[in-house]
Design an enzyme around this catalytic site. Structure first.
Site, PDB file in Angstrom:
ATOM      1  CG  PHE A  64      71.105   0.428  56.217  1.00  0.00           C
ATOM      2  CD1 PHE A  64      70.463   0.178  57.419  1.00  0.00           C
ATOM      3  CD2 PHE A  64      71.525   1.709  55.946  1.00  0.00           C
ATOM      4  CE1 PHE A  64      70.246   1.193  58.325  1.00  0.00           C
ATOM      5  CE2 PHE A  64      71.315   2.738  56.843  1.00  0.00           C
ATOM      6  CZ  PHE A  64      70.667   2.477  58.036  1.00  0.00           C
ATOM      7  CG  ASN A  69      78.947  -8.354  49.200  1.00  0.00           C
ATOM      8  OD1 ASN A  69      78.650  -7.446  49.959  1.00  0.00           O
ATOM      9  ND2 ASN A  69      78.129  -9.345  48.919  1.00  0.00           N
ATOM     10  CG  ASP A  74      75.112 -11.640  47.739  1.00  0.00           C
ATOM     11  OD1 ASP A  74      74.773 -11.472  46.546  1.00  0.00           O
ATOM     12  OD2 ASP A  74      74.792 -10.855  48.644  1.00  0.00           O
ATOM     13  CD  GLU A 124      71.073  -0.745  62.374  1.00  0.00           C
ATOM     14  OE1 GLU A 124      71.331  -0.289  63.501  1.00  0.00           O
ATOM     15  OE2 GLU A 124      70.044  -0.444  61.744  1.00  0.00           O
ATOM     16  CB  VAL A 125      77.729  -2.202  58.644  1.00  0.00           C
ATOM     17  CG1 VAL A 125      79.194  -2.228  59.072  1.00  0.00           C
ATOM     18  CG2 VAL A 125      77.327  -3.561  58.080  1.00  0.00           C
ATOM     19  CE1 TYR A 176      85.380   2.181  58.533  1.00  0.00           C
ATOM     20  CE2 TYR A 176      87.477   3.069  59.311  1.00  0.00           C
ATOM     21  CZ  TYR A 176      86.296   3.218  58.597  1.00  0.00           C
ATOM     22  OH  TYR A 176      86.038   4.388  57.926  1.00  0.00           O
ATOM     23  CE  LYS A 184      75.598  -7.694  47.168  1.00  0.00           C
ATOM     24  NZ  LYS A 184      74.141  -7.569  47.419  1.00  0.00           N
ATOM     25  N   PRO A 185      79.983  -6.522  43.126  1.00  0.00           N
ATOM     26  CG  PRO A 185      79.934  -5.287  41.143  1.00  0.00           C
ATOM     27  CD  PRO A 185      79.239  -6.409  41.850  1.00  0.00           C
TER      28      PRO A 185
END
Length: 625
Positions: free
Chosen positions: A19, A143, A138, A24-25, A94, A140-141
């Site tokens: 999320f 991402n 953004d 949501e993924v 994916y 960050k770890p």
């Protein structure tokens, strides 16, 4: 409004992978290309908000424009029609792997050489996006993913913005966009940012994966943002001994407060990382060790051995007097006493004058846990977080508080923040082999409520039985998710292919290519050459189940087609028949008078012309009298 399980009749949504603040993924199946994909769907409750809708669209546009092996690819975008309006989604590559955040949380710091390799690849991805005019904002770890084959993938351009757009009002507002622990100082101040902001954030990521913790930690996002603006980070080597001074230099240059003192591009940072990886000195300024600092600060040797050290007289400006020094000291003491008295009086009023001042609990529903905690602490409340499942509020967001919003409490009292962990999860039971009715009941017993049947080709024995489910058996899934029950529909139908004129073996190969593997060869009376296929049963072109036994009809070669002999004399008819392979006997019928034919010419024949006749068959002819 809930997320539909099928998008555009092409993507079948499966389990939720994660999320975000606005989406949501899902793991999904591309039914057209038969491959697994990740589908990011805008949260249904935000789809009607124009600002979130446009931000989500911008993410799709930004990511789709970036085709790089270290950036998660975007395959498709679209909008699903729902009763409450369009719901946008993004179809992405994916990546089967884990994020840097998960790696650090599970295994602790990453070895420096591997950390350098990971961040160097991330530098390549960000430099590519910067060259195409897009800053991430953004980094960050969470991402940055590492796939199972150790490939680095940068993802989630959800708040990225084209450099050409950085002058607009959205970027210039004081709103802080990004994650507090990885904000650049200019982001924390709400200023316009450029590619160097991503370099700073990537420096924070490198710091964390080297040491196990980010460069700045605080009780609230505001406290962390303040440190990004005002405080210098502790060199990573002081938190983890394996970090070299050369790597310290790279990290601290990336974390420079002034963008002009940082690496000006991600490519520059990558070049220095490669130098350190190869054992060379980086271009970044060297970070002094404690021993080197001590050496530099040591007192110089005396001019001569044994010389006495004396205090140097301090020069005083003209007019300075002991009386002035005394008056300043008295003034400072008075200020201190006044401050202490203020505190004492305030405490006395609260103790003697009755209850402490009441403060209203703010409404923090659907905020992130960090933001809610900061809002409550800013009101003077102590906070404690209670995490619990909720079918409506996305994970990580606040369900509500206890006491509830609007209640009045004394400052310093405790407020419980109820944070959603997402819908309640349950293990999908194995229902393979059951009837659909039995499967539904077993799934209901496990806590699931929504079901959908999907037919699929199967063996005859599996027809009417459950083949599988989506999500798969023994996986956890949200109980509010729809479970697809795949039911066997029996063998798939296919048209029988034509193989007339072939031999039996060639015909078998043609039928097998069409899905028919059960065949039997049957010899039949036929005028065609011996061994030649004259047809199949079922006939070619018919659609039948693929497990049907197909008869391959092969000619015995024992027939010929009866010619038209009427009007011919026997002396002419006989050679024609023998030339066709006839070996039978002639049965002479009664003569026919007044037939209109010449005397001794054939008037009638049996079998009739055009009829297949066995080569050894009897032929009956009647002649004109």
């Amino acid at each position: 409004m809930t997320t539909p399980q099928h998008l555009s009749d092409r993507y079948e949504l499966g389990e939720i992978l994660g999320f975000g603040g606005m989406s949501e993924v899902h793991l999904a199946r591309d039914l057209r290309l038969h491959r697994d994909v990740a589908v990011k769907v805008l949260r249904a409750d935000l789809a009607r908000d124009p600002s979130f809708y446009l931000r989500f669209r911008r993410e799709a546009q930004n990511a789709a424009a970036l085709n790089h092996p270290a950036i998660v690819a975007v395959y498709d975008t679209g909008e699903a029609e729902t009763p409450n309006g369009p719901l946008p989604y993004i179809v992405m590559e994916y990546v089967d792997g884990v994020t840097l955040r998960d790696i650090v949380h599970t295994d602790g710091p990453i070895a420096p050489r591997r950390a350098i390799e990971i961040i160097a690849d991330a530098c390549q991805a960000l430099n590519f996006s910067h060259q195409h005019g897009i800053i991430h904002r953004d980094v960050k770890p969470a991402n940055i993913m590492i796939s199972k084959n150790n490939a680095v993938k940068v993802m989630d351009f959800g708040i990225a913005r084209a450099l050409a757009d950085t002058g607009n009002s959205v970027t210039q507002t004081a709103a802080v966009i990004g994650t507090a622990q990885y904000l650049s100082p200019e982001q924390a101040r709400g200023e316009t940012v450029d590619a160097r902001s991503d370099v700073y954030s990537l420096g924070c990521v490198l710091y964390e994966i080297l040491t196990g913790e980010p460069p700045f930690i605080g009780d609230s996002p505001v406290a962390v943002a303040y440190q990004h603006v005002r405080e210098d980070p502790v060199p990573p080597s002081r938190r983890h001994a394996d970090v070299t001074p050369e790597l310290d230099a790279v990290v601290l240059k990336a974390l420079a407060k002034n963008p002009d003192n940082r690496y000006q591009t991600a490519a520059e940072m990558r070049a220095d990382l490669i130098r350190v990886h190869e054992g060379q000195a980086p271009d970044a300024p060297k970070v002094l060790t404690d021993a080197e600092r001590t050496s530099m600060l040591a007192a110089p040797p005396a001019d001569r051995a044994g010389a006495a050290t004396q205090d140097m007289p301090v020069p005083r400006p003209a007019g300075y007097s002991k009386q002035r020094s005394t008056s300043v000291a008295r003034w400072l003491i008075a200020v201190a006493v006044l401050a202490v008295l203020t505190v004492v009086v305030t405490v006395a009023i609260n103790m003697v004058g009755g209850n402490p001042r009441n403060v209203q609990v703010p409404d923090v529903a659907e905020q992130s846990a960090d933001d809610a905690q900061a809002a409550l602490q800013n009101r003077g409340f102590k906070t404690v977080i209670d995490r619990q499942p909720d079918n409506e509020v996305p994970p990580g967001l606040v369900i509500g508080t206890d006491p509830e919003a609007g209640s009045e409490l004394g400052a310093g009292e405790q407020v419980t923040i109820n944070v959603s962990t997402g819908p309640e999860q349950a293990l999908v039971p194995d229902v393979a082999g059951l009837t659909p009715t039995q499967a539904r009941q077993k799934l209901k017993d496990a806590g699931f409520e929504k079901f959908r049947e999907s037919p699929s080709p199967s063996t005859p024995e599996q027809k009417g039985r459950v083949l599988a489910t989506n999500p798969q058996a023994n996986q956890t899934a949200a109980i509010i998710n729809e479970i697809t029950i795949v039911v066997g529909a029996g063998p798939e139908d296919a048209p029988v292919l034509s193989c007339a004129g072939q031999n039996a073996e060639s015909c078998k190969a043609i039928l097998a290519a069409g899905g028919f593997t059960n065949t039997v060869v049957v010899e039949v009376d036929n005028p065609a050459a011996a061994g030649q296929v004259v047809g199949t049963e079922p006939a070619d072109g018919q659609s039948v189940p693929k497990d049907t036994v197909i008869q391959i009809r092969v000619s015995k070669g024992n027939q010929f087609v009866m010619p038209d002999l009427v009007g011919q004399f026997w002396s002419d008819a006989y050679p024609r028949l023998t030339a066709l392979g006839w070996t039978g006997v002639l049965d002479k019928g009664p003569d026919v008078r007044d037939s209109g034919q010449r005397t001794n010419a054939v008037v009638t024949q049996s079998p009739s012309a055009g009829t297949p006749v066995n080569k050894d068959a009897k032929i009956t002819l009647s002649f004109a009298a």
